[in-house]
Motif scaffolding. Structure first.
Motif, mmCIF file in Angstrom:
data_model
loop_
_atom_site.group_PDB
_atom_site.id
_atom_site.type_symbol
_atom_site.label_atom_id
_atom_site.label_comp_id
_atom_site.label_asym_id
_atom_site.label_seq_id
_atom_site.Cartn_x
_atom_site.Cartn_y
_atom_site.Cartn_z
ATOM 1 N N LEU A 49 0.799 -1.234 0.000
ATOM 2 C CA LEU A 49 0.000 0.000 0.000
ATOM 3 C C LEU A 49 0.831 1.283 0.000
ATOM 4 O O LEU A 49 0.282 2.368 -0.128
ATOM 5 C CB LEU A 49 -0.957 0.010 1.205
ATOM 6 C CG LEU A 49 -2.152 -0.953 1.144
ATOM 7 C CD1 LEU A 49 -2.897 -1.014 2.466
ATOM 8 C CD2 LEU A 49 -3.123 -0.560 0.033
ATOM 9 N N VAL A 50 2.160 1.167 0.170
ATOM 10 C CA VAL A 50 2.988 2.384 0.131
ATOM 11 C C VAL A 50 4.316 2.122 -0.565
ATOM 12 O O VAL A 50 4.751 0.978 -0.693
ATOM 13 C CB VAL A 50 3.351 2.929 1.537
ATOM 14 C CG1 VAL A 50 2.161 3.525 2.223
ATOM 15 C CG2 VAL A 50 4.033 1.877 2.391
ATOM 16 N N THR A 51 4.949 3.208 -0.997
ATOM 17 C CA THR A 51 6.218 3.057 -1.698
ATOM 18 C C THR A 51 7.410 3.498 -0.865
ATOM 19 O O THR A 51 8.446 2.851 -0.898
ATOM 20 C CB THR A 51 6.198 3.871 -3.007
ATOM 21 O OG1 THR A 51 5.691 5.163 -2.697
ATOM 22 C CG2 THR A 51 5.302 3.207 -4.039
ATOM 23 N N SER A 52 7.302 4.581 -0.093
ATOM 24 C CA SER A 52 8.504 5.039 0.608
ATOM 25 C C SER A 52 8.239 5.411 2.059
ATOM 26 O O SER A 52 7.129 5.821 2.429
ATOM 27 C CB SER A 52 9.117 6.247 -0.118
ATOM 28 O OG SER A 52 8.423 7.426 0.227
ATOM 29 N N PHE A 53 9.283 5.267 2.875
ATOM 30 C CA PHE A 53 9.222 5.661 4.277
ATOM 31 C C PHE A 53 8.908 7.154 4.390
ATOM 32 O O PHE A 53 8.118 7.568 5.242
ATOM 33 C CB PHE A 53 10.564 5.343 4.963
ATOM 34 C CG PHE A 53 10.672 5.951 6.327
ATOM 35 C CD1 PHE A 53 9.977 5.414 7.405
ATOM 36 C CD2 PHE A 53 11.454 7.081 6.537
ATOM 37 C CE1 PHE A 53 10.060 6.000 8.671
ATOM 38 C CE2 PHE A 53 11.539 7.665 7.794
ATOM 39 C CZ PHE A 53 10.836 7.119 8.858
ATOM 40 N N GLU A 54 9.514 7.962 3.503
ATOM 41 C CA GLU A 54 9.313 9.419 3.570
ATOM 42 C C GLU A 54 7.839 9.782 3.386
ATOM 43 O O GLU A 54 7.317 10.678 4.057
ATOM 44 C CB GLU A 54 10.164 10.150 2.515
ATOM 45 C CG GLU A 54 11.644 10.236 2.846
ATOM 46 C CD GLU A 54 12.358 8.885 2.794
ATOM 47 O OE1 GLU A 54 11.888 7.975 2.050
ATOM 48 O OE2 GLU A 54 13.376 8.720 3.506
ATOM 49 N N ASP A 55 7.163 9.057 2.480
ATOM 50 C CA ASP A 55 5.725 9.322 2.267
ATOM 51 C C ASP A 55 4.930 9.012 3.529
ATOM 52 O O ASP A 55 4.006 9.731 3.896
ATOM 53 C CB ASP A 55 5.164 8.453 1.130
ATOM 54 C CG ASP A 55 5.625 8.945 -0.230
ATOM 55 O OD1 ASP A 55 6.224 10.035 -0.286
ATOM 56 O OD2 ASP A 55 5.390 8.229 -1.230
ATOM 57 N N VAL A 56 5.295 7.910 4.195
ATOM 58 C CA VAL A 56 4.553 7.515 5.398
ATOM 59 C C VAL A 56 4.796 8.525 6.511
ATOM 60 O O VAL A 56 3.865 8.942 7.204
ATOM 61 C CB VAL A 56 4.957 6.094 5.853
ATOM 62 C CG1 VAL A 56 4.231 5.715 7.136
ATOM 63 C CG2 VAL A 56 4.648 5.082 4.757
ATOM 64 N N LEU A 57 6.047 8.950 6.643
ATOM 65 C CA LEU A 57 6.369 9.951 7.680
ATOM 66 C C LEU A 57 5.593 11.251 7.426
ATOM 67 O O LEU A 57 5.030 11.846 8.353
ATOM 68 C CB LEU A 57 7.885 10.207 7.701
ATOM 69 C CG LEU A 57 8.379 11.168 8.771
ATOM 70 C CD1 LEU A 57 8.070 10.655 10.179
ATOM 71 C CD2 LEU A 57 9.895 11.400 8.635
ATOM 72 N N ALA A 58 5.523 11.655 6.159
ATOM 73 C CA ALA A 58 4.789 12.886 5.824
ATOM 74 C C ALA A 58 3.304 12.724 6.146
ATOM 75 O O ALA A 58 2.673 13.644 6.681
ATOM 76 C CB ALA A 58 4.990 13.230 4.350
ATOM 77 N N ASP A 59 2.753 11.552 5.862
ATOM 78 C CA ASP A 59 1.326 11.300 6.166
ATOM 79 C C ASP A 59 1.069 11.383 7.668
ATOM 80 O O ASP A 59 0.135 12.046 8.128
ATOM 81 C CB ASP A 59 0.909 9.915 5.635
ATOM 82 C CG ASP A 59 -0.439 9.470 6.203
ATOM 83 O OD1 ASP A 59 -1.456 10.098 5.870
ATOM 84 O OD2 ASP A 59 -0.478 8.507 7.005
ATOM 85 N N VAL A 60 1.949 10.722 8.425
ATOM 86 C CA VAL A 60 1.786 10.683 9.881
ATOM 87 C C VAL A 60 1.873 12.099 10.455
ATOM 88 O O VAL A 60 1.039 12.508 11.268
ATOM 89 C CB VAL A 60 2.854 9.736 10.481
ATOM 90 C CG1 VAL A 60 3.073 10.000 11.951
ATOM 91 C CG2 VAL A 60 2.465 8.275 10.241
ATOM 92 N N ARG A 61 2.871 12.870 9.975
ATOM 93 C CA ARG A 61 3.048 14.240 10.495
ATOM 94 C C ARG A 61 1.868 15.129 10.135
ATOM 95 O O ARG A 61 1.394 15.911 10.969
ATOM 96 C CB ARG A 61 4.335 14.852 9.916
ATOM 97 C CG ARG A 61 5.580 14.220 10.488
ATOM 98 C CD ARG A 61 6.657 15.303 10.673
ATOM 99 N NE ARG A 61 7.648 14.884 11.643
ATOM 100 C CZ ARG A 61 8.894 14.521 11.334
ATOM 101 N NH1 ARG A 61 9.286 14.516 10.073
ATOM 102 N NH2 ARG A 61 9.731 14.170 12.282
ATOM 103 N N ALA A 62 1.382 15.013 8.901
ATOM 104 C CA ALA A 62 0.264 15.871 8.464
ATOM 105 C C ALA A 62 -0.987 15.548 9.283
ATOM 106 O O ALA A 62 -1.717 16.444 9.717
ATOM 107 C CB ALA A 62 -0.005 15.660 6.974
ATOM 108 N N ARG A 63 -1.223 14.262 9.517
ATOM 109 C CA ARG A 63 -2.426 13.888 10.286
ATOM 110 C C ARG A 63 -2.300 14.296 11.746
ATOM 111 O O ARG A 63 -3.236 14.792 12.350
ATOM 112 C CB ARG A 63 -2.686 12.389 10.163
ATOM 113 C CG ARG A 63 -3.324 12.055 8.842
ATOM 114 C CD ARG A 63 -3.989 10.716 8.873
ATOM 115 N NE ARG A 63 -3.083 9.603 8.985
ATOM 116 C CZ ARG A 63 -3.248 8.575 9.786
ATOM 117 N NH1 ARG A 63 -4.276 8.529 10.603
ATOM 118 N NH2 ARG A 63 -2.390 7.582 9.789
#
Ligand code: CDP
Ligand code: CDP
Length: 204
Positions: free
Chosen positions: A144-158
Motif C-alpha cells: 500500500l505504500v512506496t517510501s518511508f518518507e511518504d509515510v512519515l509525511a502522512d503521519v506528520r500531516a495527520r
C-alpha cells in the motif's frame, strides 16, 4: 459488567494492537473508531458528501484493506475536523462503550469527549519516526505504500491536523495514563496497560 477502556493517541502509536490484545485478554468487545472516520473519508473520495456519508454508515463500510491506505487516512483526518461528522458518530460509539461485558475503544477523543467517564484511559504515543517506521513496515507488506518518507509525511500531516482542530482535538485526558511505546515492544506495552487496568477493576 459495564467497564470502558479508552485508548487514544497519534497515528500508528500501537493503539489498535494494544486494544485488541487487551480486549482478547479480558473478553471485552473492541471498536476501532478510526475505521468510522476512514469509512467516511473513503466515501468522500468517491464523491459522497462527508456529512451524508457519516449519517448512513453501515457495517459493510467498515471492512477491507483499502481503508488502510494513506489516501484514505488523509481523507479521514480531513472529514474528522467537521463537527457535523463527529456528531453523527457519537451515539454509536457511546452505546458500544457501555455495552454489557466491557468494551475497549481506540481513537483520538475517546477519553476526552466520547467517554469522559471511562474507567480506564490510556494515551499511547511514540516518536513520529518510530511510528512512521512501524506503519511503513505494515503498509509495505500489503503493497500500500512506496517510501518511508511518504509515510512519515502522512503521519506528520495527520498528527498536525488532529492536534490543532477546534473540535475534539487529539490530547491526553487529564486522568489518562501516558504510555510511550518508542522503546517498548508489544508485550512490554501490554504489561503496563494491564497493570493500569487491574488497578481500576472491581474485585469480586
Ligand atoms: O492503532 P495504531 O495506528 O495506533 O497502531 P497499530 O496499528 O496498533 O500499530 C502500528 C504498527 O506498529 C503495527 O504493525 C504494530 O505491530 C507495530 N507496533 C510495534 O511494533 N510495537 C508496539 N509497541 C506497538 C505496535
Ligand atoms: O490507525 P491510525 O492511528 O493511523 O489512524 P486511525 O485511528 O484509523 O484514524 C484515522 C483518522 O481518523 C485520524 O487521523 C483522525 O483524524 C480521525 N479520528 C478521529 O478524529 N477521532 C477518532 N476517535 C478516531 C480517528
Amino acid at each position: 459488567m459495564r467497564f470502558t477502556i479508552a485508548i487514544d493517541g497519534p497515528a500508528a502509536a500501537g493503539k489498535g494492537t494494544l486494544s485488541k490484545a487487551i480486549a482478547d485478554r479480558l473478553g471485552f468487545a473492541y471498536l476501532d473508531t478510526g475505521l468510522l472516520y476512514r469509512a467516511v473519508g473513503a466515501k468522500t473520495l468517491q464523491g459522497v458528501a462527508a456529512i451524508e456519508a457519516a449519517q448512513v454508515l453501515v457495517a459493510d463500510d467498515l471492512d477491507g484493506d483499502a481503508l488502510r491506505s494513506p489516501d484514505v487516512a488523509q481523507a479521514a483526518s480531513k472529514v474528522a475536523v467537521l463537527p457535523e461528522v463527529r456528531a453523527a458518530l457519537v451515539d454509536f460509539q457511546r452505546a458500544f462503550a457501555r455495552r454489557a461485558g466491557g468494551a475497549v475503544l481506540d481513537g483520538r477523543d475517546i477519553g476526552t469527549v466520547i467517554c469522559p467517564n471511562a474507567e480506564v484511559k490510556l494515551f499511547v504515543t511514540a516518536s513520529a519516526d518510530v511510528r512512521a517506521r512501524r506503519r511503513f513496515l505494515e503498509l509495505s507488506d500489503k503493497g500500500l505504500v512506496t517510501s518511508f518518507e511518504d509515510v512519515l509525511a502522512d503521519v506528520r500531516a495527520r498528527d498536525d491536523r488532529d492536534m490543532n482542530r477546534a473540535e475534539a482535538p487529539l490530547k491526553p485526558a487529564k486522568d489518562a495514563v501516558i504510555l510511550d511505546t518508542s522503546t517498548l515492544d508489544i508485550p512490554g506495552a501490554l504489561r503496563v496497560a494491564l497493570d493500569a487496568i487491574e488497578q481500576q477493576m472491581p474485585t469480586s
